[in-house]
Design a protein around this motif. Structure first.
Motif, PDB file in Angstrom:
ATOM      1  N   ASP A  99       0.949  -1.612   0.160  1.00 47.05           N
ATOM      2  CA  ASP A  99       0.018   0.482  -0.356  1.00 47.05           C
ATOM      3  C   ASP A  99       1.176   0.843  -0.004  1.00 47.05           C
ATOM      4  O   ASP A  99       0.570   2.364  -0.905  1.00 47.05           O
ATOM      5  N   GLU A 100       1.587   1.158   0.977  1.00 48.80           N
ATOM      6  CA  GLU A 100       2.874   2.740   1.190  1.00 48.80           C
ATOM      7  C   GLU A 100       3.676   2.579  -0.639  1.00 48.80           C
ATOM      8  O   GLU A 100       4.066   3.732  -0.744  1.00 48.80           O
ATOM      9  N   ALA A 101       4.268   1.395  -0.949  1.00 45.42           N
ATOM     10  CA  ALA A 101       4.744   1.777  -2.086  1.00 45.42           C
ATOM     11  C   ALA A 101       3.815   1.899  -3.789  1.00 45.42           C
ATOM     12  O   ALA A 101       3.470   2.749  -4.387  1.00 45.42           O
ATOM     13  N   LEU A 102       2.608   1.327  -3.298  1.00 41.60           N
ATOM     14  CA  LEU A 102       1.160   2.342  -4.538  1.00 41.60           C
ATOM     15  C   LEU A 102       0.600   3.351  -4.055  1.00 41.60           C
ATOM     16  O   LEU A 102       1.158   4.553  -5.100  1.00 41.60           O
ATOM     17  N   ALA A 103       0.968   4.310  -3.285  1.00 41.80           N
ATOM     18  CA  ALA A 103       0.860   4.968  -2.985  1.00 41.80           C
ATOM     19  C   ALA A 103       1.897   6.427  -2.883  1.00 41.80           C
ATOM     20  O   ALA A 103       1.622   7.679  -3.714  1.00 41.80           O
ATOM     21  N   ALA A 104       2.744   6.286  -3.181  1.00 40.17           N
ATOM     22  CA  ALA A 104       4.087   6.532  -3.465  1.00 40.17           C
ATOM     23  C   ALA A 104       3.912   6.568  -4.971  1.00 40.17           C
ATOM     24  O   ALA A 104       4.503   7.937  -5.199  1.00 40.17           O
ATOM     25  N   TYR A 105       3.994   5.546  -5.352  1.00 45.07           N
ATOM     26  CA  TYR A 105       3.856   6.011  -7.301  1.00 45.07           C
ATOM     27  C   TYR A 105       2.735   6.652  -7.556  1.00 45.07           C
ATOM     28  O   TYR A 105       3.027   7.186  -8.495  1.00 45.07           O
ATOM     29  N   LYS A 106       1.467   7.209  -7.388  1.00 46.50           N
ATOM     30  CA  LYS A 106       0.504   7.847  -7.386  1.00 46.50           C
ATOM     31  C   LYS A 106       0.884   8.912  -7.683  1.00 46.50           C
ATOM     32  O   LYS A 106       0.397   9.745  -8.627  1.00 46.50           O
ATOM     33  N   THR A 107       1.953   9.158  -6.244  1.00 46.78           N
ATOM     34  CA  THR A 107       2.607  10.936  -5.947  1.00 46.78           C
ATOM     35  C   THR A 107       3.127  10.583  -7.018  1.00 46.78           C
ATOM     36  O   THR A 107       3.467  11.607  -7.360  1.00 46.78           O
ATOM     37  N   THR A 108       4.524  10.251  -7.029  1.00 49.64           N
ATOM     38  CA  THR A 108       6.086  10.245  -7.590  1.00 49.64           C
ATOM     39  C   THR A 108       6.115  10.154  -8.957  1.00 49.64           C
ATOM     40  O   THR A 108       6.480  10.624  -9.827  1.00 49.64           O
TER      41      THR A 108
END
Length: 282
Positions: A222-231
């Motif tokens: 989930d953390e990786a997914l959120a980071a990818y969506k942002t960056t």
């Protein structure tokens, strides 16, 4: 508990095994009395032991009842319906099924035999085979076992395998979805928990580790997914995909305590996008 397809077991039997089993069974049916039957069974025990490796392979080298591999030591070929006697009953056992491969289950020591465990627990199926109140019991080869309503959950019955649920502490629970459609589910899970010794401390600890590992992997994804969506960072995207792949592997039936991993994913799907993705994947 994972589902074991008996047809897969039969398809992997060595050539000639079923013919030998039929010959011995025919001898049992023709035997004159209990003593003669016991002698025949005792002289042919190697027949079921010879396919222990087949049963182990179909079950991914794990106990069919609890999914333990190394945690609970030796494994054996269990007769689901006891061949010699039925505990608490005036019954000679299901001797006519002694060489019926459909009656075999691959079981660890603690599920198969009466043992005292850490924390004061006691369990082990041994020669227990309780039936629901009012159920008929087959007492010979002329009575089909289909008349019985067993209280022990059977890994060769898919509905039975879905009845067991696990929580984050590693404890056995009842699957509420099954409880809503099947009678006696709570009782069957309770009896199976005791007789299969599913509350053995080391087993609970092993399940808890898997459950928590799944939740941690979901959080990581989930953390990786959120980071990818942002960056739109490729490293974050790759970490998300790797984490999802790891979760998928943990759910595979050849993975340690895969039924626990499935419960963890399903229970977390309301909070975790990654758990929801994996729970709904085929």
């Amino acid at each position: 508990m994972i589902f074991i397809d008996r047809q897969e077991v039969i398809s992997k039997l060595p050539e000639g095994w079923q013919a030998k089993a039929k010959t011995v069974t025919d001898a049992l049916l023709a035997a004159d009395g209990l003593a003669a039957r016991k002698k025949i069974i005792g002289e042919n025990e190697e027949l079921w032991r010879s396919i222990k490796g087949v049963l182990a392979k179909v079950g991914h080298q794990k106990c069919w009842y609890c999914e333990a591999s190394e945690v609970r030591s030796d494994n054996a070929v269990d007769h689901f319906r006891p061949k010699g006697r039925v505990s608490g009953e005036v019954h000679d056992g299901y001797w006519w099924l002694a060489f019926d491969v459909k009656n075999y289950r691959f079981a660890c020591t603690f599920c198969n035999s009466r043992r005292h465990g850490d924390g004061g627990t006691t369990g082990g199926k041994a020669d227990h085979f309780p039936l629901a109140a009012g159920s008929l019991r087959a007492d010979g080869p002329l009575v089909p076992i289909s008349v019985e309503i067993p209280l022990l959950l059977d890994p060769c019955d898919y509905v039975d395998t879905t009845a067991v649920w696990f929580d984050e502490t590693g404890q056995v629970k009842v699957n509420p979805a099954v409880e809503a459609v099947e009678e006696n589910v709570s009782l069957r899970v309770s009896i199976s928990r005791t007789l299969y010794h599913l509350d053995h401390v080391r087993l609970i600890e092993a399940r808890k580790r898997v459950f928590l590992e799944v939740l941690q992997m979901c959080d990581r994804a989930d953390e990786a997914l959120a980071a990818y969506k942002t960056t739109q960072n490729s490293t974050a995207r790759n970490l998300f995909h790797e984490s999802i792949n790891a979760l998928k592997r943990m759910k595979k039936e050849d993975s340690p305590y895969s039924a626990v991993a499935k419960c963890a994913v399903r229970g977390y799907r309301g909070s975790s996008p990654s758990a929801k993705l994996i729970a709904e994947a085929s």
